[in-house]
Design an enzyme around this catalytic site. Structure first.
Site, PDB file in Angstrom:
ATOM      1  N   GLU A   1      26.014  64.101   2.801  1.00  0.00           N
ATOM      2  CA  GLU A   1      25.040  63.712   1.789  1.00  0.00           C
ATOM      3  C   GLU A   1      24.012  62.778   2.410  1.00  0.00           C
ATOM      4  OE1 GLU A   1      26.667  61.259  -1.486  1.00  0.00           O
ATOM      5  OE2 GLU A   1      28.626  61.761  -0.690  1.00  0.00           O
TER       6      GLU A   1
ATOM      7  N   CYS B   1      30.416  63.545  -2.171  1.00  0.00           N
ATOM      8  CA  CYS B   1      31.551  63.404  -1.232  1.00  0.00           C
ATOM      9  C   CYS B   1      32.500  64.596  -1.259  1.00  0.00           C
ATOM     10  CB  CYS B   1      32.335  62.138  -1.539  1.00  0.00           C
ATOM     11  SG  CYS B   1      31.301  60.682  -1.664  1.00  0.00           S
TER      12      CYS B   1
ATOM     13  N   HIS C   1      40.074  60.666  -2.364  1.00  0.00           N
ATOM     14  CA  HIS C   1      38.753  60.228  -1.895  1.00  0.00           C
ATOM     15  C   HIS C   1      38.732  58.702  -2.014  1.00  0.00           C
ATOM     16  CE1 HIS C   1      34.588  59.519  -1.342  1.00  0.00           C
ATOM     17  NE2 HIS C   1      34.428  59.070  -2.577  1.00  0.00           N
TER      18      HIS C   1
HETATM   19  N1  CAA Z   1      39.508  37.839  -4.953  1.00  0.00           N
HETATM   20  C1  CAA Z   1      40.118  38.998  -5.313  1.00  0.00           C
HETATM   21  N2  CAA Z   1      39.487  39.981  -6.020  1.00  0.00           N
HETATM   22  C2  CAA Z   1      38.195  39.786  -6.352  1.00  0.00           C
HETATM   23  C3  CAA Z   1      37.492  38.604  -6.005  1.00  0.00           C
HETATM   24  C4  CAA Z   1      38.205  37.598  -5.277  1.00  0.00           C
HETATM   25  N3  CAA Z   1      37.598  36.476  -4.908  1.00  0.00           N
HETATM   26  N4  CAA Z   1      36.232  38.709  -6.471  1.00  0.00           N
HETATM   27  C5  CAA Z   1      36.131  39.931  -7.081  1.00  0.00           C
HETATM   28  N5  CAA Z   1      37.321  40.562  -7.011  1.00  0.00           N
HETATM   29  C6  CAA Z   1      37.643  41.899  -7.482  1.00  0.00           C
HETATM   30  C7  CAA Z   1      37.077  42.211  -8.875  1.00  0.00           C
HETATM   31  O1  CAA Z   1      37.938  41.749  -9.914  1.00  0.00           O
HETATM   32  C8  CAA Z   1      37.007  43.727  -8.793  1.00  0.00           C
HETATM   33  O2  CAA Z   1      38.289  44.278  -8.965  1.00  0.00           O
HETATM   34  P1  CAA Z   1      38.620  45.188 -10.258  1.00  0.00           P
HETATM   35  O3  CAA Z   1      37.612  46.300 -10.260  1.00  0.00           O
HETATM   36  O4  CAA Z   1      40.009  45.675  -9.996  1.00  0.00           O
HETATM   37  O5  CAA Z   1      38.472  44.286 -11.431  1.00  0.00           O
HETATM   38  C9  CAA Z   1      36.639  43.994  -7.329  1.00  0.00           C
HETATM   39  O6  CAA Z   1      36.974  42.808  -6.625  1.00  0.00           O
HETATM   40  C10 CAA Z   1      35.143  44.265  -7.103  1.00  0.00           C
HETATM   41  O7  CAA Z   1      34.423  43.195  -7.651  1.00  0.00           O
HETATM   42  P2  CAA Z   1      33.182  43.492  -8.600  1.00  0.00           P
HETATM   43  O8  CAA Z   1      33.544  44.526  -9.638  1.00  0.00           O
HETATM   44  O9  CAA Z   1      32.641  42.220  -9.090  1.00  0.00           O
HETATM   45  O10 CAA Z   1      32.207  44.112  -7.521  1.00  0.00           O
HETATM   46  P3  CAA Z   1      30.743  44.633  -7.705  1.00  0.00           P
HETATM   47  O11 CAA Z   1      30.387  44.797  -9.133  1.00  0.00           O
HETATM   48  O12 CAA Z   1      29.846  43.816  -6.865  1.00  0.00           O
HETATM   49  O13 CAA Z   1      30.823  46.074  -7.023  1.00  0.00           O
HETATM   50  C11 CAA Z   1      31.242  48.409  -7.226  1.00  0.00           C
HETATM   51  C12 CAA Z   1      31.850  47.013  -7.242  1.00  0.00           C
HETATM   52  C13 CAA Z   1      30.477  48.612  -8.541  1.00  0.00           C
HETATM   53  C14 CAA Z   1      32.333  49.438  -7.107  1.00  0.00           C
HETATM   54  C15 CAA Z   1      30.240  48.515  -6.034  1.00  0.00           C
HETATM   55  O14 CAA Z   1      30.913  48.293  -4.826  1.00  0.00           O
HETATM   56  C16 CAA Z   1      29.521  49.832  -5.982  1.00  0.00           C
HETATM   57  O15 CAA Z   1      28.542  50.072  -6.695  1.00  0.00           O
HETATM   58  N6  CAA Z   1      29.961  50.749  -5.069  1.00  0.00           N
HETATM   59  C17 CAA Z   1      29.310  52.029  -4.839  1.00  0.00           C
HETATM   60  C18 CAA Z   1      29.737  53.049  -5.848  1.00  0.00           C
HETATM   61  C19 CAA Z   1      31.175  53.452  -5.650  1.00  0.00           C
HETATM   62  O16 CAA Z   1      31.725  53.407  -4.581  1.00  0.00           O
HETATM   63  N7  CAA Z   1      31.791  53.936  -6.732  1.00  0.00           N
HETATM   64  C20 CAA Z   1      33.142  54.457  -6.672  1.00  0.00           C
HETATM   65  C21 CAA Z   1      33.301  55.688  -7.525  1.00  0.00           C
HETATM   66  S1  CAA Z   1      32.053  56.895  -7.129  1.00  0.00           S
HETATM   67  C22 CAA Z   1      32.614  57.611  -5.685  1.00  0.00           C
HETATM   68  O17 CAA Z   1      33.742  57.479  -5.327  1.00  0.00           O
HETATM   69  C23 CAA Z   1      31.647  58.380  -4.876  1.00  0.00           C
HETATM   70  C24 CAA Z   1      31.275  57.634  -3.667  1.00  0.00           C
HETATM   71  O18 CAA Z   1      31.884  57.763  -2.618  1.00  0.00           O
HETATM   72  C25 CAA Z   1      30.134  56.707  -3.742  1.00  0.00           C
END
Ligand code: CAA
Length: 445
Positions: free
Chosen positions: A83, A120, A244
């Site tokens: 991709e 993916c 994945h």
């Molecule tokens: N200690 C331990 N854990 C902590 C922490 C700390 N100090 N601070 C945060 N966390 C945890 C949070 O609680 C959260 O866990 P949960 O989801 O279990 O509650 C985790 O760490 C992530 O924290 P946030 O949710 O605050 O992180 P974020 O909002 O900045 O980003 C995300 C998370 C939205 C997944 C981001 O990384 C993102 O947009 N990623 C790209 C999209 C993606 O990968 N999506 C996955 C599904 S789509 C897919 O799989 C296709 C693909 O390949 C892209």
């Protein structure tokens, strides 16, 4: 029916490393635990300035061909899943074949080449295409080369930036494979979703939180669809479940959902009911919100049980060992999860001959697919030939300022001239632009 599956594989990681806890978290002002515990990642791989999807894919394929003693005459098909393509017409597989033709006397003019796109999941779809081509008897005794290659970069300061990665997986699909045989049964969960997309742009537009829920929803559908064709799934049926893995924290959620689903109606489900009560049913609640709150409470209790934790430690955790170190490789991600699980089994003396894997792929946009694989004798030698640990160890550890430069170098919109961080050796490297804007490559001894 003759077995068809993955005969051998090679993995090529981008040669640079961004340490998420030590380098990225402090620069972002974040607690390192967000990355190491929350997302479950230690580091991301990045391509050096002379690396891209073509070099990584060609290098993985070249090593595979060398190790298996193959020449272009043995390959009838080259499918590339990506991709991160940079051309809307000429497929990456032609560039990769061009690279390989620099180091072999024969050419690939006889080979059918293509490029697969569905985020993916296209790596798994390319395996399907190769499988079907062989099953249809169109392969004339030749094998297929399937290459999943990506530079999974996000825009700077996008929440996805923490989950970046770069690398390629090359897989040889053939009759009587030495690694895994693929099942004919497959389950799908597929819907028109706008969770993650790249409408004529390099970096994705992502609704991160929604993408997590879409992944889970499509995965549940794919599991249900698979059970319809393959029969009910019992947690004991499958030695490991490679998912994945955009980041291991995503798989932690998917595994809990999957387990909840597959224990229903089984002895494990009965034992779990005695311990933490029955699974909530939608019909017991007046609103969706009440039902979802009850499901969350039940899932939290489930994941605290010893039975679940044992299953997770054996069936899921081993599949995350490579991803934790390299980040998201998009199309290659589920394939490094499989490799990590088998590598763990080999290193821990587990006998996986004839063991079953449940392989759960996903692509945004969105589609999940579930199929079974049978590990075949020969797998230990194949997996033992991987040198991914060494590659991961040898990566150049970027400072944050260097990371910013590398991100710019690979950004199609910026022109940045940066010295390479590592020296290419016995591998394909980017060699500038041709007169029609095509990319050129050379083999560096
Ligand atoms: N200690 C331990 N854990 C902590 C922490 C700390 N100090 N601070 C945060 N966390 C945890 C949070 O609680 C959260 O866990 P949960 O989801 O279990 O509650 C985790 O760490 C992530 O924290 P946030 O949710 O605050 O992180 P974020 O909002 O900045 O980003 C995300 C998370 C939205 C997944 C981001 O990384 C993102 O947009 N990623 C790209 C999209 C993606 O990968 N999506 C996955 C599904 S789509 C897919 O799989 C296709 C693909 O390949 C892209």
């Amino acid at each position: 029916m003759t077995a068809v599956g993955i005969d051998a594989m090679e993995i090529w990681t981008g040669k640079l490393k961004l340490d998420l806890a030590e380098t990225f978290a402090p620069a972002q002002g974040d607690d390192p635990g967000k990355y190491t515990k929350g997302l479950g990642l230690r580091a991301s791989s990045f391509p050096d300035v002379y690396e891209d999807i073509v070099t990584m894919g060609a290098n993985a394929a070249h090593r595979l061909m060398e190790r298996k003693g193959l020449t272009p005459e043995d390959i009838g098909r080259i499918d590339v899943a990506t991709e991160s393509a940079f051309d809307n017409s000429k497929p990456v597989s032609t560039y990769i074949a061009g690279c390989l033709e620099q180091v072999y006397d024969e050419n690939f003019h006889h080979a059918n080449k293509g490029e697969r796109k569905f985020a993916c999941i296209s790596g798994t779809q390319s395996l399907d295409d190769a499988y079907n081509w062989i099953r249809a008897g169109r392969n004339r005794g030749r094998a297929a080369l399937v290459i999943a290659t990506d530079t999974a970069l996000y825009a700077r300061d996008d929440p996805g930036e923490a989950t970046q990665g770069a690398g390629a997986v090359a897989m040889l699909v053939d009759e009587d494979p030495n690694l895994v045989e693929l099942s004919t049964e497959q389950g799908y969960g597929s819907a028109d979703e706008t969770d993650f997309l790249k409408p004529n742009q390099q970096f994705p537009s992502v609704d991160g939180k929604r993408s997590v829920n879409v992944y889970l929803a499509r995965m549940r559908e794919a599991l249900e669809d698979f059970a319809e064709v393959a029969g009910d799934i019992h947690p004991g049926d499958y030695e490991m479940i490679p998912f994945h893995t955009p980041f291991p924290g995503m798989v932690r959620k998917a595994a809990a959902l999957g387990y909840r689903h597959i224990i229903r109606g089984t002895d494990v489900g009965d034992l779990m009911a005695e311990e933490i009560g029955r699974q909530p049913m939608r019909s017991d609640f007046e609103t969706d919100d009440e039902f979802h709150a009850a499901i969350k409470e039940y899932t939290d209790a489930l994941t605290e049980t010893e039975r679940y934790q044992d299953w997770y430690a054996n069936s899921i955790e081993p599949t995350l060992e490579i991803s934790r170190e390299v980040g998201n490789w998009y199309t290659g991600s589920v394939h490094i999860a499989r490799a990590a699980g088998l590598k763990h089994a080999r290193e821990n003396g587990l006998d996986l001959d004839e063991a079953r894997l449940l392989v759960a792929s996903y692509g945004s946009g969105a589609q999940a697919e579930v199929h079974a694989e049978t590990v075949v004798p020969g797998w230990e030698e194949e997996i033992g030939a991987l040198d991914i640990d060494e590659q991961v160890r040898n990566r150049y550890d970027l400072s944050f300022a260097e990371y910013e430069q590398v991100h710019d170098v690979h950004n199609h919109e910026t022109e940045t001239d940066v010295e390479e961080f590592t020296a290419p050796e016995n591998e394909f490297a980017f060699d500038g632009w041709g007169r029609m804007g095509e990319r050129k490559y050379r083999y560096v001894e």
